[in-house]
Design an enzyme around this catalytic site. Structure first.
Site, mmCIF file in Angstrom:
data_model
loop_
_atom_site.group_PDB
_atom_site.id
_atom_site.type_symbol
_atom_site.label_atom_id
_atom_site.label_comp_id
_atom_site.label_asym_id
_atom_site.label_seq_id
_atom_site.Cartn_x
_atom_site.Cartn_y
_atom_site.Cartn_z
ATOM 1 N N SER A 79 37.338 36.156 36.324
ATOM 2 C CA SER A 79 38.799 36.149 36.558
ATOM 3 C C SER A 79 39.210 35.643 37.819
ATOM 4 O O SER A 79 40.312 35.282 38.174
ATOM 5 C CB SER A 79 39.790 37.269 36.397
ATOM 6 O OG SER A 79 39.913 37.724 34.946
ATOM 7 N N LYS A 82 41.345 32.489 37.657
ATOM 8 C CA LYS A 82 42.867 32.409 37.610
ATOM 9 C C LYS A 82 43.292 31.995 38.996
ATOM 10 O O LYS A 82 44.562 31.653 39.084
ATOM 11 C CB LYS A 82 43.261 33.583 37.245
ATOM 12 C CG LYS A 82 43.075 34.245 35.855
ATOM 13 C CD LYS A 82 43.499 35.616 35.588
ATOM 14 C CE LYS A 82 43.357 36.006 34.194
ATOM 15 N NZ LYS A 82 41.981 36.341 34.100
ATOM 16 N N SER A 139 45.562 40.659 35.814
ATOM 17 C CA SER A 139 44.853 39.582 35.569
ATOM 18 C C SER A 139 44.794 39.383 34.186
ATOM 19 O O SER A 139 43.764 39.153 33.402
ATOM 20 C CB SER A 139 43.361 39.998 35.930
ATOM 21 O OG SER A 139 42.382 39.004 35.940
#
Length: 505
Positions: A79, A82, A139
């Site tokens: 993640s 992101k 997230s």
């Protein structure tokens, strides 16, 4: 199945009165079925993942690497992906393509993403502000996909924009395939590249960087806590992002500022979120006091937006010029390593009291221009991106991703200072591209009026470029002594609403 296990099972399943021949027949059948069941169970077990650790600490003011352990080794970003999704979102906000309050539609493709997710149904919508907060705190994979589709038009196209932007920022070993970091063996990065991205986020978007310091997010009746446990608990830490998949391990990118010192640190492949956090605490405690108090605030040059904010007339040549950088092929990275499994981003939520967040304002700026990807407005510091240390194949691929610029014809503006190709060598600022020389001159005049003394000694000129028989014009200012002078002038222009980028002529 062992003999003792077989005997125990047989005693419970078959009475002593049964003939021995019948018992033996049934026992053989049982052993056969148990063998099949065990083999299927082995296949169903998730692949064992043993992610390798990598880490780096960079002085965010000087660019000096204070600590590194395999900083250029390829890893899965999880993640941390992101961070780039948010970079492109902030870039589009700054360019005025949409506002914080704009509605992001949630497609069926976004809604079906696995957890962690916000859970907005297909056909619903969410504001850009809410989507950003969902990425920073929970997230949320579904909101990352929704943002990617909203900014890029499609998930595939957004992934290409992400990879192109990575190259523009000097992230030479990073390739993106999706907006959220869910398992994909081709989506790779390095600790060094993620440190560059962390520095770029803080440096390029100070008006939006406050999002990374929020402790919780209220969505409907939900209070969503930030996965990043270091924010609010470690002095000086102001973000950035956590990540986890089984194949990647526990990842964390962290920014810290204290007493005039500033660092960005990255940990990849932690054994657990607790171990990762403990490692990061030690790195911040040891290396933040060693960071410099002075240095450049422009370590990573900001490139032009991936998608122009103010559309210019859509002639074929102009569109070809604007979209040129998007055609760059992604770096061909090895498709090896452990296959990620279905264990996705950890739910590390813990409701906390909301922390005051700096007000986030959408600063719209006019831009009639091109993407600067293929012209490389990025000037990467050697300390952060040592090209010499890259394998030959990677260095060659990097050169392929930065094609040389076609030969331009310099056109002198009749109402401006005369400029020639030789006179304009060195650092220049480009403010846009136009299908006519008059429009290009108007862009220069507008920038000069707003720039004031910062452009007083600059030399405005246009560059004619022929594409498939159609002439287009780049609007530029020359006469800058070095990179710092050009970048500083460009930063002043940006504050006055004129988008630009600096590069070598």
């Amino acid at each position: 199945m062992t003999e003792s296990m077989s005997a125990a099972v047989l005693k419970t399943m078959f009475p002593a009165s049964l003939p021995k021949s019948a018992v033996k027949t049934q026992a053989k059948r049982l052993r056969y079925f148990f063998a099949i069941a065990l083999s299927l169970s082995a296949v169903a077990q998730p692949a064992h993942a043993d992610p390798k650790y990598a880490g780096i600490v960079v002085d965010a003011k000087s660019g000096k690497v204070l600590y590194g352990e395999d900083p250029d080794g390829l890893r899965y970003p999880a993640s941390l992906t992101k961070m780039m999704t948010l970079y492109l979102t902030f870039e589009a906000l700054e360019a005025g393509r949409f506002s914080i309050d704009s509605k992001v539609p949630v497609s069926a493709n976004a809604a079906k993403e696995p957890p962690s997710k916000l859970g907005v149904r297909a056909g619903g919508s969410i504001t850009v502000d809410q989507a950003i907060r969902a990425l920073v705190t929970r997230s949320a994979n579904d909101m990352a996909t929704a943002l990617g589709e909203y900014v890029g038009g499609s998930e595939e196209r957004f992934a290409q924009l992400m990879t192109n932007k990575a190259r523009a920022l000097g992230m030479t070993r990073t390739t993106y395939r999706n907006a959220n970091g869910l398992p994909n063996t081709a989506q790779m990065t390095t600790a060094r590249d993620q440190a560059r991205l962390g520095i770029a986020l803080r440096q390029h978007f100070p008006q939006y960087y406050g999002y990374f310091s929020i402790r919780s997010f209220q969505f409907g009746k939900q209070t969503i806590g930030n996965h990043n446990r270091l924010v609010g608990t470690v002095k000086g830490v102001d973000g950035i992002k956590t990540g986890y998949t089984r194949a990647a391990g526990s990842n964390l990118a962290t920014s810290a500022q204290l007493d005039g010192r500033s660092i960005v640190a990255v940990v990849l492949g932690g054994r657990s979120s607790a171990a990762r956090d403990a490692t990061m605490r030690k790195l911040v405690a040891e290396y933040l006091p060693k960071a410099s108090r002075g240095g450049s605030s422009n370590l990573i040059a900001q490139t032009a937006p991936s998608v122009p904010a103010t559309p210019v007339p859509r002639t074929p040549a102009v569109m070809a010029e604007v979209s040129e950088s998007r055609q760059v092929a992604a770096l061909d990275l090895p498709n090896s390593g452990p296959m990620p499994d279905a264990r996705y981003e950890q739910r590390e939520q813990r409701p906390t009291a909301p922390l005051a967040v700096p007000k986030v304002a959408a600063a719209a700026s006019a831009y009639a221009g091109e993407s600067a990807q293929s012209r490389s407005a990025t000037q990467a510091l050697a300390a952060v991106t040592p090209q010499a240390s890259l394998p030959k194949r990677e260095a060659a691929a990097t050169r392929r991703d930065q094609p040389s610029e076609p030969v331009d014809q310099v056109t002198t503006a009749s109402t401006r200072t005369s400029a020639s190709a030789s006179a304009m060598s060195g650092w220049v600022i480009q403010i846009g591209v136009s299908p006519s020389e008059k429009m290009a001159l108007d862009l220069l005049q507008n920038a000069q009026d707003k720039g004031g003394k910062v452009l007083r000694s600059a030399k405005p000129f246009t560059v004619a470029f022929s594409n498939k028989g159609e002439q287009i014009y780049r609007a530029r200012f020359g006469g800058f002594d070095d990179q710092k002078t050009a970048v500083d002038a460009c930063n002043v222009l940006k504050k006055k609403g004129v988008s630009c980028w600096a590069s070598m002529q």
